[in-house]
Enzyme design. Structure first.
Site, mmCIF file in Angstrom:
data_model
loop_
_atom_site.group_PDB
_atom_site.id
_atom_site.type_symbol
_atom_site.label_atom_id
_atom_site.label_comp_id
_atom_site.label_asym_id
_atom_site.label_seq_id
_atom_site.Cartn_x
_atom_site.Cartn_y
_atom_site.Cartn_z
ATOM 1 N N TYR A 55 -5.688 -27.916 -1.100
ATOM 2 C CA TYR A 55 -4.506 -27.352 -0.440
ATOM 3 C C TYR A 55 -4.478 -25.851 -0.712
ATOM 4 C CZ TYR A 55 0.156 -26.003 0.782
ATOM 5 O OH TYR A 55 1.203 -25.344 1.362
ATOM 6 N N GLU A 90 -1.008 -21.569 6.001
ATOM 7 C CA GLU A 90 -1.273 -22.785 5.233
ATOM 8 C C GLU A 90 -2.550 -23.448 5.748
ATOM 9 O OE1 GLU A 90 0.895 -26.564 5.865
ATOM 10 O OE2 GLU A 90 1.578 -26.340 3.799
#
Ligand code: GDP
Ligand code: MN
Length: 399
Positions: A109, A197
């Site tokens: 992530y 992101e």
């Protein structure tokens, strides 16, 4: 403003971030054709909507042939996809992105956000990729790696190496990871983004680092200086009420209730919505006319709120500091004269030129319900909405 995954990937690629080969399609036939053009024997078809959680909602499908791509796309196109980020109404699928599938070894992530506490761009990363960051922070908070960027010097390579090390990136890939992090940071800064992101960023079994997903959000207030980003706006992904407001320079948030709120300032809007709820009602929206609103602007706001068929009463709550109550009153009168209004309108004014404002409303001959406190205004609009004639003396405007 949000953009699509394929658009974010194109931007990031220009800053040296690697992504799998991919192509956009507007129809199932085109998707199959695009896959043949890309080559290979395995592809991932990804619905392009402004929301995450597509994987779990069936919006990301691995396909082994172009006929499978075609049938997958026939299911996807035109569908309203509901994910945990879209709300119950979902978002329409009108574009798909076809990507060559890659052999994933590890999922990471990676996020870049504005941290308001430190007033810095913050990098948030975790070796537990593939999960949403909310899940990671609830279930594996210790896996989260954070670093803040000192704006005067920018992101330093040593910080990137530290992050790579903490994530357990293989040493041979450290330099690659540094380039990826630097690329995301530059893309963030140079376009006035508020979020980048990549979830997941993957290490492949042939040792490449690729962004498999990408989301970017931009600061609306800075869009004027990034015309190439403004052009990426996709209105099909927005609440139509909010797009109409944005086109008119008003900030509007659509909600599910039936009392329309015309307010100045976000803080007062919050207080107004709370008070409506306290009085037993549900707000239909949150419309902020901002400071220094002219009568024309107020009238525009009115038309916008009334165009929402859920609205069964309107509450205007203005605390005029920079605004002027007389202008707001004129705007209300103007709107009520122009637009057929068949819902009760409650107005509460306070602050600059309040007496003039009240006079304009009183002399207009229009059936505006006046209130002097916020509580009273909320009770009267809820009462009016519930059609409680004795409490509010509800009248209907006829124009
Ligand atoms: P999201 O659910 O909206 O965040 O969509 P993603 O683009 O992140 O896709 C969801 C999941 O699909 C990812 O976490 C991956 O596990 C998987 N996925 C996406 N692209 C590929 C690919 O090229 N190959 C494989 N094997 N899996 C993929
Ligand atoms: Mn994702």
């Amino acid at each position: 403003m949000d953009i699509h995954e394929y658009q974010a990937k194109e931007i990031l690629t220009n800053f040296g971030v690697d992504v799998p080969p991919g192509a956009l399609a507007y129809s199932p036939e085109q998707a199959a054709y695009r896959a043949r053009e890309l080559g290979g024997d395995r592809w991932v078809v990804k619905a392009q909507i402004h929301a995450g959680g597509r994987g779990k909602a069936g919006g990301v499908k691995v396909c082994d042939s172009d006929s499978e791509i075609q049938s997958t796309c026939e299911e996807l196109f035109g569908r309203k996809m509901v994910t945990h980020q879209t709300g119950p109404e979902g978002k329409g699928v009108y574009r798909v992105y076809v990507e060559g599938a890659v052999p994933i070894e590890r999922e990471i992530y990676l996020g870049f956000v504005l941290d308001r506490t430190s007033q810095r761009v913050m990098i948030v990363a975790s070796a537990e990729g593939g999960m949403e960051i909310e899940e990671i922070s609830a279930e594996k908070p210790d896996s989260i790696v954070r670093a803040t960027v000192e704006p005067a010097v920018g992101l330093r390579d040593f910080q990137c190496r530290q992050i790579a090390f903490k994530l357990g990136i293989p040493p041979a890939q450290t330099q690659n990871m540094v380039r990826t992090l630097q690329g995301c940071y530059r893309a963030f800064r140079e376009h006035d983004a508020t979020m980048v992101e990549i979830n997941p960023l993957v290490v492949t079994s042939d040792n490449r680092i690729l962004a498999l997903d990408a989301k970017m959000t931009f600061d609306d207030n800075a869009l004027f200086r990034h015309p190439q980003i403004s052009e990426l706006r996709d209105k099909s992904q927005e609440d139509p009420r909010e797009s109409r407001a944005a086109d008119r320079g008003l900030s509007y948030v659509g909600l599910d209730g039936n009392i329309g709120c015309i307010v100045n300032g976000a803080g007062l809007a919050m207080a107004t919505m709370d008070t409506i709820k306290l009085a037993g009602g549900e707000p239909a929206n949150f419309l902020d006319i901002g400071g220094g609103a002219t009568p024309e602007r107020v009238a525009k706001a009115f038309r916008l709120v009334l165009s929402d068929s859920n609205v069964q009463a309107v509450l205007v709550n203005i605390f005029a500091g920079i605004n002027r109550c007389d202008w707001v009153a004129e705007g209300v009168v103007q709107a009520l004269k122009e637009v057929q209004v068949d819902v009760p309108v409650v107005v509460r004014l306070a602050g600059t030129n309040v007496e003039e404002g009240q006079k304009i409303l009183a002399n207009s001959g229009l059936p505006v319900i006046r209130a002097s406190t916020l509580m009273e205004a909320a009770e009267r609009s809820v009462g009016a909405w519930k059609n409680d004639i004795t409490q509010t003396n509800r009248m209907r405007a006829v124009t």
